[in-house]
Design an enzyme around this catalytic site. Structure first.
Site, PDB file in Angstrom:
ATOM      1  N   THR A  21       0.866  -1.341  -0.047  1.00  0.00           N
ATOM      2  CA  THR A  21       0.178  -0.065   0.089  1.00  0.00           C
ATOM      3  C   THR A  21       0.892   1.186   0.027  1.00  0.00           C
ATOM      4  OG1 THR A  21      -1.867  -1.165   1.189  1.00  0.00           O
ATOM      5  CG2 THR A  21      -1.663   1.160   1.563  1.00  0.00           C
ATOM      6  N   ARG A  64     -13.956  -7.689  -0.448  1.00  0.00           N
ATOM      7  CA  ARG A  64     -13.601  -7.449   0.776  1.00  0.00           C
ATOM      8  C   ARG A  64     -12.983  -5.965   0.714  1.00  0.00           C
ATOM      9  NH1 ARG A  64      -7.964  -5.426   2.342  1.00  0.00           N
ATOM     10  NH2 ARG A  64      -7.781  -6.008   4.529  1.00  0.00           N
ATOM     11  N   VAL A  65     -13.422  -5.151   1.709  1.00  0.00           N
ATOM     12  CA  VAL A  65     -12.397  -3.592   1.846  1.00  0.00           C
ATOM     13  C   VAL A  65     -11.903  -3.582   3.120  1.00  0.00           C
ATOM     14  CG1 VAL A  65     -13.121  -1.272   1.780  1.00  0.00           C
ATOM     15  CG2 VAL A  65     -14.381  -2.625   0.443  1.00  0.00           C
ATOM     16  N   GLY A  66     -10.734  -3.008   2.935  1.00  0.00           N
ATOM     17  CA  GLY A  66      -9.828  -3.038   4.320  1.00  0.00           C
ATOM     18  C   GLY A  66      -9.838  -1.573   4.716  1.00  0.00           C
ATOM     19  N   ASP A  67      -8.692  -1.435   5.544  1.00  0.00           N
ATOM     20  CA  ASP A  67      -8.976   0.007   6.300  1.00  0.00           C
ATOM     21  C   ASP A  67      -8.615   1.230   5.531  1.00  0.00           C
ATOM     22  OD1 ASP A  67      -6.193  -1.203   5.762  1.00  0.00           O
ATOM     23  OD2 ASP A  67      -5.204   0.630   6.368  1.00  0.00           O
ATOM     24  N   GLY A 114      -0.511  -1.648   6.317  1.00  0.00           N
ATOM     25  CA  GLY A 114      -0.304  -3.145   7.241  1.00  0.00           C
ATOM     26  C   GLY A 114      -1.865  -4.002   7.016  1.00  0.00           C
ATOM     27  N   ALA A 115      -1.798  -4.729   8.118  1.00  0.00           N
ATOM     28  CA  ALA A 115      -3.034  -5.660   7.920  1.00  0.00           C
ATOM     29  C   ALA A 115      -4.216  -5.000   8.331  1.00  0.00           C
ATOM     30  CB  ALA A 115      -2.826  -6.674   9.307  1.00  0.00           C
TER      31      ALA A 115
HETATM   32  N1  LIG Z   1      -0.852  -4.115   2.753  1.00  0.00           N
HETATM   33  C1  LIG Z   1      -1.788  -3.118   3.007  1.00  0.00           C
HETATM   34  O1  LIG Z   1      -1.360  -1.986   3.660  1.00  0.00           O
HETATM   35  C2  LIG Z   1      -2.978  -3.507   2.872  1.00  0.00           C
HETATM   36  C3  LIG Z   1      -4.102  -2.385   3.380  1.00  0.00           C
HETATM   37  N2  LIG Z   1      -3.922  -2.094   4.706  1.00  0.00           N
HETATM   38  C4  LIG Z   1      -5.336  -3.428   3.591  1.00  0.00           C
HETATM   39  O2  LIG Z   1      -5.539  -4.129   4.435  1.00  0.00           O
HETATM   40  O3  LIG Z   1      -6.176  -3.288   2.740  1.00  0.00           O
END
Ligand SMILES: NC(=O)C[C@H](N)C(=O)O
Length: 306
Positions: free
Chosen positions: A187, A214-217, A237-238
């Site tokens: 990212t 899926r949608v993340g942070d 990150g995660a």
């Molecule tokens: N590698 C990442 O930063 C992925 C991003 N934070 C997500 O989870 O969508």
């Protein structure tokens, strides 16, 4: 103008030098802009175009073989815009900016976000797969059927089984045998100040082998990005764990309390690790300084002043 950028938190990339060069170019491009908002969009564009980062072209592939991009942007007047789950959109941060500046909304998703992009002149229909990401997906015996079947398939592929810091990140060390990890991919984010206003933006392809949709942070206000009059933050990150602790809001909150940018980043990552045991990084830009912190193996950053 001050601009700080990151290229994602995760493992140490096999080829850090060309990634660093692209990050430096990105920060330099941002610093030439007139406003902080222009600067973060300008800085992210080359990173979204580079397959060395997990944003735009070369982004993470979801369980149905599609790359979907997400981004968010916020300015110190607390105006925010985000767009998510877009297929064929390389410059997700530009779409987030359209939402920020051209709509009364904060968040637009999926096909409607793609239509919005198209109507405001952001290119759509871009092939975001690279030979590498396509081959990697195809070598994993892609699932057929509905979401349940996809969930069975990704159970052994998404992330890395909930291990410690760094687990599940996109750019774990090459050759570690973990299919949930891809080298050199992560990212991207930027925070800028033009002397009057701050802006923060983050753009991603998400995480490899996540469930389709899926949608993340990243496009969630306060999680992947946040900005106040005291400064801004961009996280990586995660994503599931970042969202649970609203990492960027946490870091920016310290700036509002008068804490320096480096200390704000350190405190936010310490708390993140304590709460989740997971891996992340954050960049922070305040009135007087820039800071960054991560609890993964690495996170490349670049900072430029003008
Ligand atoms: N590698 C990442 O930063 C992925 C991003 N934070 C997500 O989870 O969508």
């Amino acid at each position: 103008m001050r601009v700080v950028v990151h290229g994602g938190a995760g493992g140490v990339p096999d080829e850090p030098a060309p990634r660093q060069e692209t990050l430096d170019e990105a920060a330099e491009r941002g610093v030439e802009s007139d406003t902080a908002l222009d600067a973060v969009e300008a800085a992210l564009a080359p990173l979204e175009s580079s397959p060395r980062f997990n944003a735009g072209v070369g982004g993470a592939v979801q369980s149905d073989g599609v790359v979907r991009t997400d981004a968010g942007v916020m300015t110190s007047d607390r105006e925010a815009g985000a767009a998510c789950s877009m297929s064929g959109v390389e410059h997700a941060a530009s779409v987030a900016r359209v939402v920020h500046s051209e709509t009364p909304h904060v968040f637009v998703s999926g096909d409607h976000a793609v239509e919005l992009a198209d109507d405001f002149g952001v290119e759509t229909g871009v092939d975001l797969l690279t030979d590498e990401t396509r081959e990697r997906y195809e070598s994993e015996d892609p699932p057929r059927g509905g979401p349940r079947e996809h969930l069975d398939w990704l159970a052994t592929r998404f992330g890395s089984g909930g291990d410690q810091a760094g687990g599940g990140l996109e750019n774990g060390s090459q050759g570690d045998g973990d299919p949930g990890r891809a080298p050199d991919h992560d990212t991207v984010g930027a925070v800028a100040s033009d002397g009057e206003r701050f802006a923060a933006a983050t753009s991603t392809g998400g995480r490899s082998f996540a469930l389709a949709g899926r949608v993340g942070d990243v496009p969630q206000v306060g999680s992947g990005f946040f900005c106040t009059e005291a400064g801004g933050a961009s996280a990586t990150g995660a994503g599931e764990d970042i969202a649970r602790v609203t990492l960027s809001r946490r870091a920016a909150g310290y700036l509002e309390e008068g804490v320096g940018a480096q200390e704000a980043a350190d405190r936010a990552i310490d708390e993140f690790e304590e709460i989740t045991g997971s891996g992340a990084g954050v960049i922070v830009l305040g009135e007087d300084e820039a800071g960054s912190a991560f609890n993964t193996e690495g996170m490349q950053t670049s900072i430029t002043y003008k």
